[in-house]
Design a protein around this motif. Structure first.
Motif: not given
Length: 205
Positions: A149, A155, A66, A157-158, A70
């Protein structure tokens, strides 16, 4: 007649001894014995620990993926995310260093002196790699892409949610982990919680 009878008795005894010896040895020359209760229990514990390590490594690797996704979607976030991503990569390595696989112990074979040294497994071969093959995608199967996002704050926050989820998983796992590995999981979980806080504060900026 007596000499002939004695010879026949000796031949019969030798044949019986050879038959008994053949029944106790394997074709390769090693003595085969079944593992005892203690060995079976040790194997069970080792398998449980290997499974726990594999789950922990897989969770950490998913978090690392991730971060990479990102960073690819939002290169401008590199100054903020690169140090955190580097820490997560170190966690992946540390969590897998103890090994995530264990060989079966259903039959133990004792090597004889005639066994070549090259046939015995080396220490480096018996050690499991830090990145287990079972945790990597099979050839021909494309990994599922990580959706990020489009808005940078979303992004972040994810990422914060992913960090908290991984930290919670490590905290749960340490309850059944061996003492040394439990300390490592606790450290990784604390680091993840700190990362989530930094990402949340960064998203608010």
């Amino acid at each position: 007649m007596r000499t002939t009878g004695r010879r026949a008795l000796l031949v019969a005894g030798a044949a019986a001894g050879a038959t008994a010896l053949a029944g106790c040895t394997s074709p390769s020359g090693g003595q085969v014995r079944k593992p005892g209760a203690a060995e079976r229990e040790a194997e069970r514990v080792a398998r449980a620990e290997a499974a726990l390590r594999l789950r922990s490594v897989t969770a950490a690797r998913g978090l690392l993926e991730r971060y990479d996704a990102t960073l690819a979607a939002h290169p401008a976030l590199a100054p903020r995310l690169t140090p955190l991503r580097r820490a997560v990569a170190a966690h992946v390595k540390a969590l897998g260093e103890g090994g995530t696989t264990v060989g079966p112990a259903t039959a133990a074979t004792a090597s004889t002196p005639s066994t070549p040294a090259s046939a015995a497994p080396s220490a480096s071969a018996s050690a499991a790699p830090s990145a287990p093959a079972s945790a990597t995608p099979k050839s021909g199967a494309a990994p599922t892409p990580v959706r990020v996002a489009a808005e940078p704050r979303a992004a972040l926050k994810e990422l914060a949610v992913a960090e908290r989820t991984a930290a919670d998983g490590h905290t749960t796992a340490l309850l059944t982990a061996p003492p040394e590995y439990a300390r490592l999981l606790a450290s990784v979980a604390a680091s993840g919680a700190a990362h989530a806080y930094l990402l949340t504060e960064g998203a608010r900026a």
